[in-house]
Enzyme design. Structure first.
Site, mmCIF file in Angstrom:
data_model
loop_
_atom_site.group_PDB
_atom_site.id
_atom_site.type_symbol
_atom_site.label_atom_id
_atom_site.label_comp_id
_atom_site.label_asym_id
_atom_site.label_seq_id
_atom_site.Cartn_x
_atom_site.Cartn_y
_atom_site.Cartn_z
ATOM 1 N N TYR A 280 47.780 -22.570 -35.598
ATOM 2 C CA TYR A 280 48.079 -23.478 -36.699
ATOM 3 C C TYR A 280 48.906 -22.737 -37.750
ATOM 4 C CZ TYR A 280 47.799 -27.027 -40.254
ATOM 5 O OH TYR A 280 48.143 -27.989 -41.177
ATOM 6 N N ASN B 119 44.475 -25.124 -45.097
ATOM 7 C CA ASN B 119 43.796 -25.549 -46.320
ATOM 8 C C ASN B 119 42.343 -25.908 -46.030
ATOM 9 O OD1 ASN B 119 43.813 -28.089 -45.118
ATOM 10 N ND2 ASN B 119 45.480 -28.882 -46.380
ATOM 11 N N SER C 3 42.027 -15.890 -50.233
ATOM 12 C CA SER C 3 42.358 -14.477 -50.086
ATOM 13 C C SER C 3 41.555 -13.620 -51.062
ATOM 14 C CB SER C 3 43.851 -14.267 -50.326
ATOM 15 O OG SER C 3 44.226 -12.948 -50.008
ATOM 16 N N GLN D 153 47.417 -10.643 -54.449
ATOM 17 C CA GLN D 153 46.424 -11.499 -53.799
ATOM 18 C C GLN D 153 46.057 -12.692 -54.677
ATOM 19 O OE1 GLN D 153 45.741 -11.001 -50.571
ATOM 20 N NE2 GLN D 153 47.250 -9.366 -50.888
ATOM 21 N N GLU E 34 38.170 -8.893 -47.555
ATOM 22 C CA GLU E 34 39.238 -9.149 -46.600
ATOM 23 C C GLU E 34 40.195 -7.954 -46.578
ATOM 24 O OE1 GLU E 34 42.763 -12.488 -45.888
ATOM 25 O OE2 GLU E 34 41.935 -12.167 -47.886
ATOM 26 N N HIS E 35 40.656 -7.541 -47.764
ATOM 27 C CA HIS E 35 41.544 -6.382 -47.900
ATOM 28 C C HIS E 35 40.855 -5.338 -48.774
ATOM 29 C CE1 HIS E 35 44.310 -9.970 -47.685
ATOM 30 N NE2 HIS E 35 44.794 -9.253 -46.686
ATOM 31 N N ASP F 111 50.526 -7.441 -44.671
ATOM 32 C CA ASP F 111 50.716 -8.887 -44.539
ATOM 33 C C ASP F 111 51.926 -9.217 -43.680
ATOM 34 O OD1 ASP F 111 48.529 -9.646 -46.011
ATOM 35 O OD2 ASP F 111 49.629 -9.980 -47.876
ATOM 36 N N GLU G 11 6.737 -15.052 -15.453
ATOM 37 C CA GLU G 11 7.334 -16.082 -16.303
ATOM 38 C C GLU G 11 7.093 -17.488 -15.760
ATOM 39 O OE1 GLU G 11 11.468 -15.131 -16.875
ATOM 40 O OE2 GLU G 11 11.011 -13.425 -18.171
ATOM 41 N N HIS H 60 12.216 -18.705 -8.321
ATOM 42 C CA HIS H 60 12.975 -17.462 -8.504
ATOM 43 C C HIS H 60 12.323 -16.343 -7.685
ATOM 44 C CE1 HIS H 60 14.813 -19.524 -11.882
ATOM 45 N NE2 HIS H 60 15.598 -18.499 -12.136
#
Length: 437
Positions: free
Chosen positions: A136, A221, A244, A266, A334-335, A368, A422, A427
């Site tokens: 996107y 957004n 950001s 930022q 983030e940064h 960036d 179990e 099984h």
């Protein structure tokens, strides 16, 4: 004691140790949450796209983008023409960025591994590129061809079968020319004039024109972010995303003007961006705060910058770098910019961060756009558990095992005992069958 206001620009200025508990919580809890109205609207859009397919997408473009589309897919020759028409210096810069992204991501390719856990028991794990990925690309207040590269180039390096790009149409019914150019340069297979929650729904569930993808990546957004969360289960996403953010750790070798520039860079992204500096000593903190004030006054995106700094902007004093690192781990930015005398050594103190910039000359802006490291990163403290977009996001793993006859006889009784314990008796029978003479 609550940290005091330094100016009309920064929300917090004072010692980190004096920050009130509620203020610390505000800085650490940066999750934007889901607006109930946004969530409801997105749910309606997704349901509509699932039910009506392309028809819903045409109507959504008319409603939200104010454009009458005649087709959803952008012809390849239109993307190629956009690339050819790009200003040469910008085209060269995009090509340089794409080359570095490919170089930085190529060594991340995972390896096919096999191990013999005991004689005759082989367990393997094979990395398989995803069949189809959707990228996107936003097209609202700002256009980010760099984000197209960050999604498409690693997918192509990983060997994804098909990469599609969705981006909102402009008045001419096409995404922004720079987005089309970046998609062509990066090697996207198909491009669609689709934006918002409708684009996410189309990629997640498929329509007559838009193929269903295996993973959706890329920023957007609030509606795009909410849509990505709502389609998890039908499709994978890279990580939840929000505004950001940057956290700077600076000692007395740092240049106050440089630190302020990084905070403003930022802050101009979003009114909700979080921009925090931990400065060693009052003198440095005062100088940085003064620079932030001075630079904010002449910022071209002044309204966004001052809104962000006034909401989540802080220059906080620490008595030592040792005091800073626990806050860094909790903030999980983030940064993270380490503007100290020995940033490479200080990197060893860092556990939680989307990406780390070593030294004030390692501007976040370089990451960036141009270093090759991916700029699609976890926000809101999610770096505690999530990593930035990387090559592993474009693979799934096939695990397999082979049991030789002698190994089957050896395993049979122990497996049978565990299955009996179990209450899974079929099984147990299946396992013991191969242990009998």
């Amino acid at each position: 004691m609550t940290a005091f206001l330094a100016s009309s620009t920064l929300r917090y200025r004072g010692p980190l140790s004096a920050l009130a508990r509620e203020d610390v919580r505000r800085l650490l809890d940066r999750a934007t949450g889901s607006d109930a109205r946004v969530a409801l609207r997105v749910r309606e859009i997704i349901a509509r796209v699932r039910a009506e397919g392309d028809q819903a997408l045409f109507e959504l473009a008319r409603q939200f983008d104010r454009v009458e589309l005649t087709a959803l897919e952008v012809p390849r020759e239109v993307c190629a023409a956009a690339l050819a028409g790009l200003e040469p210096s910008v085209r060269d810069a995009l090509a340089r960025a794409a080359r570095n992204i490919a170089l930085a991501h190529a060594p991340q390719k995972p390896q096919w591994v096999e191990v013999e856990t005991e004689p005759g028991v082989l367990v393997g794990r094979r990395p398989d590129p995803l069949g189809r990925v959707g990228v996107y690309a936003p097209g609202g207040r700002a256009v980010y061809p760099s984000s197209v590269l960050m999604g498409v180039v690693p997918a192509k390096v990983a060997g994804v079968g098909e990469v599609i790009v969705c981006s909102p149409p402009g008045p001419d019914g096409l995404p922004h020319p720079s987005v089309l150019a970046a998609a062509s340069l990066a090697g996207a297979d198909r491009v669609f004039s689709l934006g918002g929650a409708g684009a996410v729904a189309a990629m997640a569930h498929g329509t007559e024109s838009v193929p269903r993808v295996d993973r959706i990546v890329g920023p957007g957004n609030a509606y795009v972010a909410e849509a990505k969360l709502q389609v998890v289960g039908a499709v994978a996403i890279e990580a939840p995303a929000g505004p950001s953010e940057i956290l700077v750790v600076a000692d007395d070798t740092a240049n106050p003007a440089a630190v302020a520039r990084e905070m403003l860079a930022q802050a101009e992204h979003d009114p909700e961006a979080a921009c925090v500096t931990l400065a060693l000593g009052d003198a440095l903190a005062d100088a940085i705060a003064a620079e932030v004030e001075r630079q904010a006054e002449r910022a071209k995106r002044w309204e966004i910058v001052t809104s962000a700094l006034g909401s989540r902007g802080a220059v906080l004093t620490v008595a030592s770098l040792e005091e800073a690192w626990p806050f860094v781990a909790d903030f999980a930015p983030e940064h993270l910019l380490i503007a100290t005398a020995s940033p490479r050594e200080d990197l060893g103190q860092v556990r939680n961060a989307g990406t780390v910039f070593l030294g004030e000359r390692s501007s976040v802006a370089y990451g960036d756009y141009m270093t090759g490291s991916n700029h699609v990163l976890p926000t809101a403290g999610l770096a505690r558990a999530y990593s930035g977009l990387n090559l592993l996001d474009f693979y799934r793993w096939t695990t397999y095992q082979r049991v030789a006859p002698t190994a089957a006889a050896s395993l049979a009784e122990d497996v049978g005992r565990l299955a009996d314990s179990e209450g899974l008796f079929a099984h147990a029978d299946a396992a013991r069958a191969w242990g009998r003479p």
